[in-house]
Design an enzyme around this catalytic site. Structure first.
Site: not given
Length: 129
Positions: A112, A40
């Site tokens: 993901c 992230c």
């Protein structure tokens, strides 16, 4: 598989803590023969945060050049709100909103990792409003 979420909280001073940390994680992954990770980060931070923007860019360049199977997830504002429908787009923001639920972001960072379509991609994510 590894999920990476590094930050400075409210400290906006110049730093290399996140890019140095990312480099250390990549080194440790290679030593442990781990190949796949999600991270992230954001290069979509408002321009007034020039120091943090630079640090996120350094992290992104480190990630892109690491030789591992990365998924670089770039959220807008991470909000303390309920889960909602969200959208993704490669190499850009989907543009629906300026936020993503922290719950949706966390779930996507894990999910993901199991989808090869996301391998080696920079992924914008945001809530559909």
């Amino acid at each position: 598989m590894v999920c990476v979420v590094l930050g400075t909280r409210n400290d906006l001073k110049p730093t290399t803590a996140m890019s140095d940390g990312m480099s250390n994680i990549i080194t440790a992954m290679k030593e442990a023969s781990l190949q796949r990770f999600s991270v992230c980060l954001s290069v979509l931070v408002p321009a007034i945060f020039v120091n943090i923007n630079g640090e996120h860019r350094r992290m992104l360049e480190t990630v892109k050049g690491c030789g591992l199977q990365y998924r670089a997830v770039l959220p807008p504002h991470i909000a303390d709100e309920p889960q909602a429908k969200f959208d993704i787009a490669y190499d850009q923001s989907p543009g629906h909103s300026r936020s993503i639920s922290k719950l949706d972001l966390g779930q996507f960072l894990v999910d993901c990792l199991f989808d090869e379509a996301h391998a080696g991609k920079v992924i914008g994510i945001c809530t559909i409003k």
